[in-house]
Design a protein around this motif. Structure first.
Motif, mmCIF file in Angstrom:
data_model
loop_
_atom_site.group_PDB
_atom_site.id
_atom_site.type_symbol
_atom_site.label_atom_id
_atom_site.label_comp_id
_atom_site.label_asym_id
_atom_site.label_seq_id
_atom_site.Cartn_x
_atom_site.Cartn_y
_atom_site.Cartn_z
ATOM 1 N N ARG A 133 3.069 69.960 -22.582
ATOM 2 C CA ARG A 133 1.651 70.335 -22.482
ATOM 3 C C ARG A 133 1.269 70.797 -21.078
ATOM 4 O O ARG A 133 0.433 71.654 -20.914
ATOM 5 N N MET A 134 1.880 70.201 -20.072
ATOM 6 C CA MET A 134 1.522 70.501 -18.691
ATOM 7 C C MET A 134 2.137 71.816 -18.189
ATOM 8 O O MET A 134 1.792 72.284 -17.120
ATOM 9 N N TYR A 135 3.027 72.421 -18.966
ATOM 10 C CA TYR A 135 3.727 73.632 -18.527
ATOM 11 C C TYR A 135 2.813 74.841 -18.638
ATOM 12 O O TYR A 135 2.171 75.063 -19.661
ATOM 13 N N GLN A 136 2.758 75.642 -17.598
ATOM 14 C CA GLN A 136 1.949 76.861 -17.564
ATOM 15 C C GLN A 136 2.761 78.000 -18.169
ATOM 16 O O GLN A 136 3.675 78.517 -17.552
ATOM 17 N N ARG A 137 2.426 78.397 -19.399
ATOM 18 C CA ARG A 137 3.177 79.446 -20.093
ATOM 19 C C ARG A 137 2.805 80.837 -19.589
ATOM 20 O O ARG A 137 1.706 81.065 -19.131
ATOM 21 N N ASN A 138 3.762 81.747 -19.716
ATOM 22 C CA ASN A 138 3.607 83.150 -19.315
ATOM 23 C C ASN A 138 3.175 83.308 -17.861
ATOM 24 O O ASN A 138 2.470 84.252 -17.523
ATOM 25 N N ALA A 139 3.619 82.399 -17.029
ATOM 26 C CA ALA A 139 3.238 82.447 -15.620
ATOM 27 C C ALA A 139 4.111 83.403 -14.815
ATOM 28 O O ALA A 139 3.666 83.936 -13.798
ATOM 29 N N ASP A 165 9.530 82.695 -20.247
ATOM 30 C CA ASP A 165 9.459 81.807 -21.410
ATOM 31 C C ASP A 165 10.274 82.319 -22.589
ATOM 32 O O ASP A 165 10.613 81.552 -23.482
ATOM 33 N N ASP A 166 10.577 83.615 -22.619
ATOM 34 C CA ASP A 166 11.359 84.198 -23.705
ATOM 35 C C ASP A 166 12.865 84.137 -23.462
ATOM 36 O O ASP A 166 13.644 84.484 -24.341
ATOM 37 N N LYS A 179 29.265 75.652 -15.301
ATOM 38 C CA LYS A 179 29.354 76.573 -14.161
ATOM 39 C C LYS A 179 28.971 77.995 -14.545
ATOM 40 O O LYS A 179 28.586 78.784 -13.694
ATOM 41 N N SER A 180 29.050 78.319 -15.827
ATOM 42 C CA SER A 180 28.729 79.682 -16.257
ATOM 43 C C SER A 180 27.516 79.766 -17.182
ATOM 44 O O SER A 180 27.273 80.811 -17.765
ATOM 45 N N THR A 181 26.734 78.680 -17.306
ATOM 46 C CA THR A 181 25.626 78.697 -18.261
ATOM 47 C C THR A 181 24.386 77.965 -17.738
ATOM 48 O O THR A 181 24.473 76.846 -17.258
ATOM 49 N N ILE A 182 23.239 78.623 -17.912
ATOM 50 C CA ILE A 182 21.929 78.011 -17.681
ATOM 51 C C ILE A 182 21.170 78.131 -19.001
ATOM 52 O O ILE A 182 21.206 79.180 -19.643
ATOM 53 N N ILE A 183 20.493 77.055 -19.405
ATOM 54 C CA ILE A 183 19.722 77.094 -20.642
ATOM 55 C C ILE A 183 18.250 76.821 -20.358
ATOM 56 O O ILE A 183 17.900 76.181 -19.371
ATOM 57 N N ASN A 184 17.404 77.318 -21.253
ATOM 58 C CA ASN A 184 15.978 77.011 -21.220
ATOM 59 C C ASN A 184 15.793 75.777 -22.097
ATOM 60 O O ASN A 184 16.103 75.799 -23.288
ATOM 61 N N LEU A 185 15.310 74.686 -21.518
ATOM 62 C CA LEU A 185 15.180 73.418 -22.240
ATOM 63 C C LEU A 185 14.246 73.518 -23.443
ATOM 64 O O LEU A 185 14.379 72.753 -24.391
ATOM 65 N N ALA A 186 13.326 74.456 -23.416
ATOM 66 C CA ALA A 186 12.389 74.607 -24.529
ATOM 67 C C ALA A 186 13.080 75.065 -25.810
ATOM 68 O O ALA A 186 12.533 74.910 -26.892
#
Length: 137
Positions: free
Chosen positions: A18-24, A41-42, A86-93
């Motif tokens: 809830r506290m996350y500012q989307r499309n920032a 965010d996408d 070492k070769s991957t970053i993910i979006n936790l959402a």
């Protein structure tokens, strides 16, 4: 270690605290001789290969960018993005569930199964638990 299950989702609907500012913020990506802007965010995941990074987005498009994964790691919001290998970053959402015990994987809502670094297991487990708690608080 245990398995974390997020609320199931058949579509690529992200779960943001809830506290996350989307499309920032947005990222400019070179595409077909021009730059396109995509919302951070996408972005579902980033996979590094040498000095290049493949960016996978919510609409299942893949963009090849001539920046290192480390450069993106410094640009992206650390509360939403996690380097799990070492070769991957993910979006936790976009995490659907994770298994730490036997397989050491994270499944994303687009069906990707990404391996978790053995060295970072404890940190990743704590970050995923903390993120999941922030969704429901």
């Amino acid at each position: 270690m245990e398995s974390l299950a997020y609320p199931s989702s058949t579509t690529l609907q992200p779960l943001f605290p809830r506290m996350y500012q989307r499309n920032a913020s947005r990222i400019a990506l070179p595409y077909l001789n021009r730059n396109i802007m995509i919302s951070v965010d996408d972005v579902v995941s980033l996979h590094g290969e040498g000095n290049y990074t493949f960016i996978t987005t919510r609409d299942k498009k893949r963009y090849l960018v001539s920046k290192t994964l480390k450069a993106f790691e410094h640009m992206l919001d650390q509360s939403m993005f996690l380097r799990i290998h070492k070769s991957t970053i993910i979006n936790l959402a976009y995490v659907q569930f994770s298994v730490f015990a036997t397989e050491r994987i994270v499944r994303l809502t687009d069906g990707q199964e990404v391996a978790i670094s053995r060295r970072r297991m404890k940190e990743i487990s704590q970050r995923l638990n903390g993120f999941m708690q922030s969704l429901f608080n």
